[in-house]
Design an enzyme around this catalytic site. Structure first.
Site, PDB file in Angstrom:
ATOM      1  N   ASP A  30       0.863  -1.193   0.000  1.00 29.74           N
ATOM      2  CA  ASP A  30       0.000   0.000   0.000  1.00 29.74           C
ATOM      3  C   ASP A  30       0.894   1.236   0.000  1.00 29.74           C
ATOM      4  O   ASP A  30       2.040   1.176   0.463  1.00 29.74           O
ATOM      5  CB  ASP A  30      -0.914  -0.008   1.239  1.00 29.74           C
ATOM      6  CG  ASP A  30      -2.185   0.793   1.017  1.00 29.74           C
ATOM      7  OD1 ASP A  30      -3.267   0.180   0.926  1.00 29.74           O
ATOM      8  OD2 ASP A  30      -2.094   2.039   0.926  1.00 29.74           O
ATOM      9  N   GLU A 156     -18.880  -6.208   3.634  1.00 25.74           N
ATOM     10  CA  GLU A 156     -18.284  -5.729   4.874  1.00 25.74           C
ATOM     11  C   GLU A 156     -19.054  -6.354   6.029  1.00 25.74           C
ATOM     12  O   GLU A 156     -20.261  -6.562   5.945  1.00 25.74           O
ATOM     13  CB  GLU A 156     -18.333  -4.203   4.933  1.00 25.74           C
ATOM     14  CG  GLU A 156     -17.345  -3.587   3.954  1.00 25.74           C
ATOM     15  CD  GLU A 156     -17.389  -2.083   3.931  1.00 25.74           C
ATOM     16  OE1 GLU A 156     -17.791  -1.474   4.939  1.00 25.74           O
ATOM     17  OE2 GLU A 156     -17.028  -1.508   2.895  1.00 25.74           O
ATOM     18  N   GLY A 257     -36.496   0.013   4.326  1.00 25.95           N
ATOM     19  CA  GLY A 257     -35.983   0.956   5.311  1.00 25.95           C
ATOM     20  C   GLY A 257     -35.339   2.141   4.630  1.00 25.95           C
ATOM     21  O   GLY A 257     -35.796   2.601   3.584  1.00 25.95           O
ATOM     22  N   CYS A 264     -19.942   0.559  -2.222  1.00 25.05           N
ATOM     23  CA  CYS A 264     -20.123  -0.287  -3.417  1.00 25.05           C
ATOM     24  C   CYS A 264     -21.434  -0.044  -4.160  1.00 25.05           C
ATOM     25  O   CYS A 264     -21.429   0.480  -5.270  1.00 25.05           O
ATOM     26  CB  CYS A 264     -20.020  -1.756  -3.026  1.00 25.05           C
ATOM     27  SG  CYS A 264     -18.355  -2.187  -2.495  1.00 25.05           S
TER      28      CYS A 264
HETATM   29  C1  UDX Z   1     -22.092  -5.141  -1.291  1.00 30.10           C
HETATM   30  C2  UDX Z   1     -22.379  -6.527  -1.910  1.00 30.10           C
HETATM   31  O1  UDX Z   1     -23.314  -7.231  -1.099  1.00 30.10           O
HETATM   32  C3  UDX Z   1     -21.084  -7.308  -2.030  1.00 30.10           C
HETATM   33  O2  UDX Z   1     -21.311  -8.553  -2.677  1.00 30.10           O
HETATM   34  C4  UDX Z   1     -20.081  -6.490  -2.823  1.00 30.10           C
HETATM   35  O3  UDX Z   1     -18.854  -7.167  -2.889  1.00 30.10           O
HETATM   36  C5  UDX Z   1     -19.894  -5.124  -2.211  1.00 30.10           C
HETATM   37  O4  UDX Z   1     -21.147  -4.464  -2.086  1.00 30.10           O
HETATM   38  P1  UDX Z   1     -21.621  -4.217   1.168  1.00 30.10           P
HETATM   39  O5  UDX Z   1     -21.406  -2.872   0.547  1.00 30.10           O
HETATM   40  O6  UDX Z   1     -20.660  -4.684   2.221  1.00 30.10           O
HETATM   41  O7  UDX Z   1     -21.613  -5.356   0.029  1.00 30.10           O
HETATM   42  O8  UDX Z   1     -23.079  -4.159   1.796  1.00 30.10           O
HETATM   43  P2  UDX Z   1     -24.405  -5.051   1.763  1.00 30.10           P
HETATM   44  O9  UDX Z   1     -24.419  -5.993   2.896  1.00 30.10           O
HETATM   45  O10 UDX Z   1     -24.618  -5.604   0.416  1.00 30.10           O
HETATM   46  O11 UDX Z   1     -25.486  -3.923   2.069  1.00 30.10           O
HETATM   47  C6  UDX Z   1     -25.612  -2.793   1.205  1.00 30.10           C
HETATM   48  C7  UDX Z   1     -26.596  -1.807   1.716  1.00 30.10           C
HETATM   49  O12 UDX Z   1     -27.908  -2.282   1.503  1.00 30.10           O
HETATM   50  C8  UDX Z   1     -26.503  -1.457   3.196  1.00 30.10           C
HETATM   51  O13 UDX Z   1     -26.614  -0.046   3.320  1.00 30.10           O
HETATM   52  C9  UDX Z   1     -27.698  -2.160   3.809  1.00 30.10           C
HETATM   53  O14 UDX Z   1     -28.173  -1.504   4.954  1.00 30.10           O
HETATM   54  C10 UDX Z   1     -28.698  -2.109   2.667  1.00 30.10           C
HETATM   55  N1  UDX Z   1     -29.728  -3.156   2.699  1.00 30.10           N
HETATM   56  C11 UDX Z   1     -29.359  -4.466   2.591  1.00 30.10           C
HETATM   57  C12 UDX Z   1     -31.066  -2.812   2.813  1.00 30.10           C
HETATM   58  O15 UDX Z   1     -31.415  -1.631   2.902  1.00 30.10           O
HETATM   59  N2  UDX Z   1     -32.020  -3.804   2.811  1.00 30.10           N
HETATM   60  C13 UDX Z   1     -31.680  -5.108   2.700  1.00 30.10           C
HETATM   61  O16 UDX Z   1     -32.587  -5.951   2.707  1.00 30.10           O
HETATM   62  C14 UDX Z   1     -30.312  -5.456   2.598  1.00 30.10           C
END
Ligand code: UDX
Length: 461
Positions: A30, A156, A257, A264
């Protein structure tokens, strides 16, 4: 195998530790010397459950080392994983590829041994082809270097488990040799039966953005239903449960929600629309703009309902905010819906006091103007309204009766549909949630605060 992992953020640090854990010799690289120093001592510089243990044992074993020198990495690696950030550009919805390009430009001229460069960062379709041409221009004459793409799907909060036991592996390769190298890297996963999809680089690049677009669509779909539920008195959580029993639909990612955020989903759908425009197929993914708009609207709706609950304006109101991160089990506040709502309410004159189990430092760095509380009770002292904006499990364990003692107004807006309305209402709280009906008013007790507004006017995010 001798692997390097270039970029040691949420993605790279986890990948490096997990690759060492399955037996490879790994060098993490890094440009941030402070981060490298922490990792080299076995300290994780951010919050990710389970990573500390894996990092500790792999650094301790000597199989995982860290450096800021790309020179050293070029000499060391048979496979170089590129895990740097690909955020949204400041001036457009497109993906900012400067970090990926900088790694290639610095690494390629130093590659005198045969090796494979494997991108893991999320990139627009066509990036591997472009980088392959660039690498061939830059490598020393006679060098045998190839580029492949192997997108990362980790979430994450579950990053270690998603890396050690992924649901699938996708390899975008230009040759059988590259495919073989990746099969060797992931041999323990393949032996455990993880599906391995070997394809061309453009398909591999697309799998990632298509997957995130699908997930974003699922969330915005149920949030759109929540708006309809509010207008009809229906209950979106029951609706989601009933839909989810259909195995073609499934219940996961169907929780209504405040919507999605993070580093991402939001930027990936925007970058996808930008890339589709460039390719002349913008119309095919036009719906993603609406997905983004529905998502942002949840933030405005939350602010509007909150304002309504405190009598129509925030000036002079004390608002407790529970949650700053974009989701629980993370300290990440990038494009966090919770923080966007907190900022909007503060802008409208509210005194905001925010609590988050892990994200306070990151939130304070972005929004130092807010008040920060060390615990839930302090955040809620004297609050006219409590906003539940990130569904940490800690918040589901709050005793509503005990909290009422410090927040006698007893108003709460559950913007994540994660609290148990019955127990809060039993303790005398007025609880509102997105897409869920209010309990029938008791005789002679209809309150103005029990009316869900139809208009959404606040500027958020
Ligand atoms: C996401 C993808 O899931 C993952 O495969 C990719 O590699 C990176 O992007 P991440 O950003 O860690 O992962 O979050 P994730 O768990 O997917 O949740 C994304 C967002 O959606 C969060 O803000 C979460 O609160 C929201 N969410 C998730 C909802 O609002 N409702 C749901 O039912 C699920």
């Amino acid at each position: 195998m001798r692997l390097t992992v270039i970029g040691t953020g949420y993605l790279g640090a986890v990948h490096a530790a997990c690759m060492a854990d399955i037996g490879h010799e790994v060098l993490g690289v890094d440009i941030d010397a402070e981060k490298i120093a922490a990792l080299a001592e076995g300290r994780v510089p951010f919050f990710e459950p389970g990573l500390q243990e894996v990092l500790g044992r792999t650094v301790g074993s000597g199989r995982l080392r860290f450096t800021t020198s790309l020179e050293e990495a070029a000499d060391f690696g048979e496979v170089h994983f590129v895990c740097v950030n690909t955020p949204q550009r400041r001036d457009s919805p497109a993906c900012d590829l400067r970090a990926v390009d900088a790694v290639i430009d610095a690494l390629a001229p130093r590659l005198s041994r045969a090796c494979l460069i494997v991108g893991k960062s999320t990139v627009p379709a066509g990036t591997t082809a472009r980088l392959t041409a660039r690498v061939q221009e830059l490598v020393p004459p006679g060098s045998d270097v190839e580029v492949a793409w192997n997108p990362e799907f980790l979430r994450e909060g579950f990053a270690v488990q998603d890396t050690l036991r992924p649901e699938r592996l996708v390899a975008g390769v230009l040759s059988g040799r590259a495919d073989q190298a990746l099969r060797e890297v992931y041999a323990p996963m393949l032996r455990a039966g993880v599906p391995y999809i070997s394809t061309d680089p453009a398909t591999a690049e697309l799998v990632k953005v298509a997957a995130n677009s699908f997930l974003a669509t699922k969330i915005s779909f149920i949030n759109a239903m929540a708006e309809v539920c509010d207008a009809t008195g229906a209950d979106v959580t029951t609706l989601a449960d009933a839909l989810g029993h259909d195995t073609r639909i499934g219940r996961r990612f169907l929780s209504a929600g405040l919507g999605f955020g993070g580093g991402c989903l939001p930027k990936d759908i925007r970058a996808f629309t930008a890339r589709a425009d460039e390719l002349g197929v913008g119309d095919a993914v036009l719906f993603l703009r609406e997905i983004d708009e529905i998502n942002t609207r949840q933030r405005r709706r939350t602010v509007d309902i909150a304002r309504d609950m405190v009598g129509g304006e925030f000036t002079g109101r004390r608002i407790a905010v529970l949650g700053a991160t974009f989701k629980p089990d993370s300290d990440d506040v990038r494009d966090s819906p919770a923080l966007a709502v907190a900022a909007a309410i503060h802008r409208e004159g509210a005194e905001v006091r925010l609590h988050d189990p892990e994200g306070t430092d990151n939130a304070r760095a972005v929004l130092p103007v807010l008040g920060y509380a060390a615990d839930v009770t302090k955040a809620c002292e004297g609050a006219d309204l409590v906003l539940h904006l990130t569904e940490w499990s800690d918040y589901r364990r709050i005793d509503p009766a005990a909290l009422a003692a410090v927040a006698p107004a007893r108003r709460i807006l559950d913007a994540r549909n994660a609290l148990d309305p019955a127990s809060w209402r039993a303790a005398g709280w007025t609880l509102r949630a997105l897409g869920r009906p209010l309990p029938p008013p008791l005789p002679n007790q209809q309150s103005a605060a029990d009316h869900v507004p139809a208009v959404c006017s606040a500027e958020v995010g």
